[in-house]
Structures are given as C-alpha cells and as structure tokens.
Design a protein around this motif. Sequence first.
Motif, PDB file in Angstrom:
ATOM      1  N   PRO A 177       0.809  -1.227   0.000  1.00  0.00           N
ATOM      2  CA  PRO A 177       0.000   0.000   0.000  1.00  0.00           C
ATOM      3  C   PRO A 177       0.841   1.274   0.000  1.00  0.00           C
ATOM      4  CG  PRO A 177      -0.883  -1.591   1.560  1.00  0.00           C
ATOM      5  CD  PRO A 177       0.427  -2.134   1.093  1.00  0.00           C
ATOM      6  N   TRP A 178       1.914   1.301   0.770  1.00  0.00           N
ATOM      7  CA  TRP A 178       2.735   2.514   0.823  1.00  0.00           C
ATOM      8  C   TRP A 178       3.514   2.718  -0.478  1.00  0.00           C
ATOM      9  CZ3 TRP A 178       1.393   5.931   4.157  1.00  0.00           C
ATOM     10  CH2 TRP A 178       0.876   5.555   5.379  1.00  0.00           C
ATOM     11  N   HIS A 179       3.942   1.619  -1.057  1.00  0.00           N
ATOM     12  CA  HIS A 179       4.600   1.734  -2.356  1.00  0.00           C
ATOM     13  C   HIS A 179       3.629   2.259  -3.415  1.00  0.00           C
ATOM     14  CE1 HIS A 179       7.284  -1.255  -0.370  1.00  0.00           C
ATOM     15  NE2 HIS A 179       8.229  -0.592  -1.024  1.00  0.00           N
ATOM     16  N   LEU A 183       3.920   5.572  -5.703  1.00  0.00           N
ATOM     17  CA  LEU A 183       3.819   5.579  -7.157  1.00  0.00           C
ATOM     18  C   LEU A 183       2.823   6.633  -7.636  1.00  0.00           C
ATOM     19  CD1 LEU A 183       3.840   1.764  -8.036  1.00  0.00           C
ATOM     20  CD2 LEU A 183       5.617   3.441  -8.559  1.00  0.00           C
ATOM     21  N   VAL A 184       1.701   6.766  -6.935  1.00  0.00           N
ATOM     22  CA  VAL A 184       0.720   7.787  -7.295  1.00  0.00           C
ATOM     23  C   VAL A 184       1.344   9.176  -7.182  1.00  0.00           C
ATOM     24  CG1 VAL A 184      -1.464   8.874  -6.655  1.00  0.00           C
ATOM     25  CG2 VAL A 184      -1.269   6.377  -6.660  1.00  0.00           C
ATOM     26  N   GLY A 185       2.027   9.431  -6.052  1.00  0.00           N
ATOM     27  CA  GLY A 185       2.661  10.728  -5.854  1.00  0.00           C
ATOM     28  C   GLY A 185       3.730  11.005  -6.896  1.00  0.00           C
ATOM     29  N   GLN A 250      -2.310  -2.917  -9.991  1.00  0.00           N
ATOM     30  CA  GLN A 250      -1.814  -3.072 -11.358  1.00  0.00           C
ATOM     31  C   GLN A 250      -2.011  -1.786 -12.162  1.00  0.00           C
ATOM     32  OE1 GLN A 250      -2.755  -6.621 -13.662  1.00  0.00           O
ATOM     33  NE2 GLN A 250      -3.299  -7.722 -11.799  1.00  0.00           N
ATOM     34  N   CYS A 251      -3.167  -1.160 -11.990  1.00  0.00           N
ATOM     35  CA  CYS A 251      -3.428   0.093 -12.712  1.00  0.00           C
ATOM     36  C   CYS A 251      -2.462   1.181 -12.283  1.00  0.00           C
ATOM     37  CB  CYS A 251      -4.865   0.548 -12.466  1.00  0.00           C
ATOM     38  SG  CYS A 251      -6.115  -0.548 -13.158  1.00  0.00           S
ATOM     39  N   VAL A 252      -2.165   1.255 -10.996  1.00  0.00           N
ATOM     40  CA  VAL A 252      -1.232   2.265 -10.486  1.00  0.00           C
ATOM     41  C   VAL A 252       0.175   2.019 -11.024  1.00  0.00           C
ATOM     42  CG1 VAL A 252      -0.072   3.088  -8.385  1.00  0.00           C
ATOM     43  CG2 VAL A 252      -2.564   2.796  -8.420  1.00  0.00           C
TER      44      VAL A 252
END
Length: 269
Positions: A177-179, A183-185, A250-252
Amino acid sequence: MATESEGRVLLQGTGRALGGALLFASPIFMTMEVWQLGLVVPRYRLALLTLATVVLVLLLTRFFGATTAREGWRGIVTDAGIAVVMAAVAATLVLTALAVLSPLPEWRDALSVLAIELLPAAVGASYARGQLGRTARPSRVTGYADELLLMVAGAVVFSANIAPTEEVVLLAARTGPWHALALVGLSLALMHGFVYSVGFKGQEAPTGGVLRTFVVFTVVGYVLTLAVSAYLLWTFGRLDGTGAGAALTQCVVLALPGSLGPAAARLVL
C-alpha cells in the motif's frame, strides 16, 4: 500538375504514417507476450479494442487536420483510414519478417495479434502523418475536452507498449500500500513537473492558479491514465480473477509510465 502534386503529397503522407507507426509501436511489435495474448484474448475484447482504436484515430485526425485534398469529414475519414491501414501494414511487415506471423495460412491468429499491435501504431501513424510533415497544420485544440482527449491519446501510446507484459502483474504483486501511494505521488509529480516546471519546449503557464491547474489538468489527467490502464489490462485479461485491491495496484503500476504520455502530448501539441 495539380494532380501530380496531390499524388506526391498523398504518397509522402502515407510514408510518414508508416514511419510513425514503426516509431511509436516498435517496442510492442517485439514483445513476446503480445504474440501469445493475441491467441488467447477473447475475440470480443479484441473487436472492442479495434473499434476504440479507429474512434481515437478519427478524433485525433480532426485535431491534426486532414492532409488530403478532401475537406471536412471526408478528408478526416480518409486520413484516419490511411493511418490505420499503414499501421496494420507496418505491424504485418515487421512480424512477418521476424517469423512471428504467417498471415496467409494463419490469418485468424494474425488478425488477433494485429488487433493488439494496432493501437499505438495507428496513433503514431496519425500523428506523424498530420504533424511531422514540412507543411504540418497547427493542431486544432480549442477547449478543455480537446485537452482531455489528447491526454488520453498520450496515455494510450505509453501504456499500450507495456500493458501486455507480465512485468506489470509481477511488480503489482510486490507492491504494498505505501509503495502504491508513492507511485501515485511520483506519477502526479512527473506529470505536473514536465508540463509546468522544468522548462521543456511547449511548457505551459498555470491558468487560474497553481492549485486549480494541478486539480483540473494534472489530477484529472492521472485519473484518465488510470482508466486507460484499467481498460488495457482488462482487455489483455490481466484483471480476470483478481480482487479490487490487486487490480487497482496493477493500474497504479501501469500508470507510472502511462502518466508521461499525457504530459508529452500537452507539451508537443
């Protein structure tokens, strides 16, 4: 003389379309997973992908402007048709030369593989045909909806070359979750920085304030990239049998490279 000139322009534009298809889609032409997926992905998903490709190329051709002598939608349809056909020709030539396809005796399998290869190739052919000529017309981006569509096209090109690979699934399985949040950021920072901060040619100035620009363009562009990623992963069967959390991860993962596409499209066009 006018007819000869028009014929020369048509031939040159067709050559640019072939070159653009090769330039944008060479990585996916030589990706082994694509050859395998073309044989197992349900045909209705490939048909939907082909339809989406044609619609996207038609809309992009409207932005780029028709390069044929025909005006209006007749010219747009003609240009889009040439782009799609040359993308298919490029894929067929490369995959036949590499002994991946045997188009005549195995034409059904060949069409299935080509349906996957066609998406980035056709977008590249459309862009090269309309914008890389010596007399390219200015793109007709006139509003927010146009900007969003161009961001979708950029996300498609960058994501379609990676979505079929198994690495997306393997990386998502290792991503906690933190990874995923990181990735989003990182994706948002890259998208915003490339367009507004680092001084690339075509850099834009924030409109309506930095926060509004970030939300209206960068965040919305990232959401569109996630949607493109989800559609491509679903098409290739990567989301089948997975839970919501694994599918979102996967989408992220795919949106990290995919998010560079919207930024590139806005800078270039």
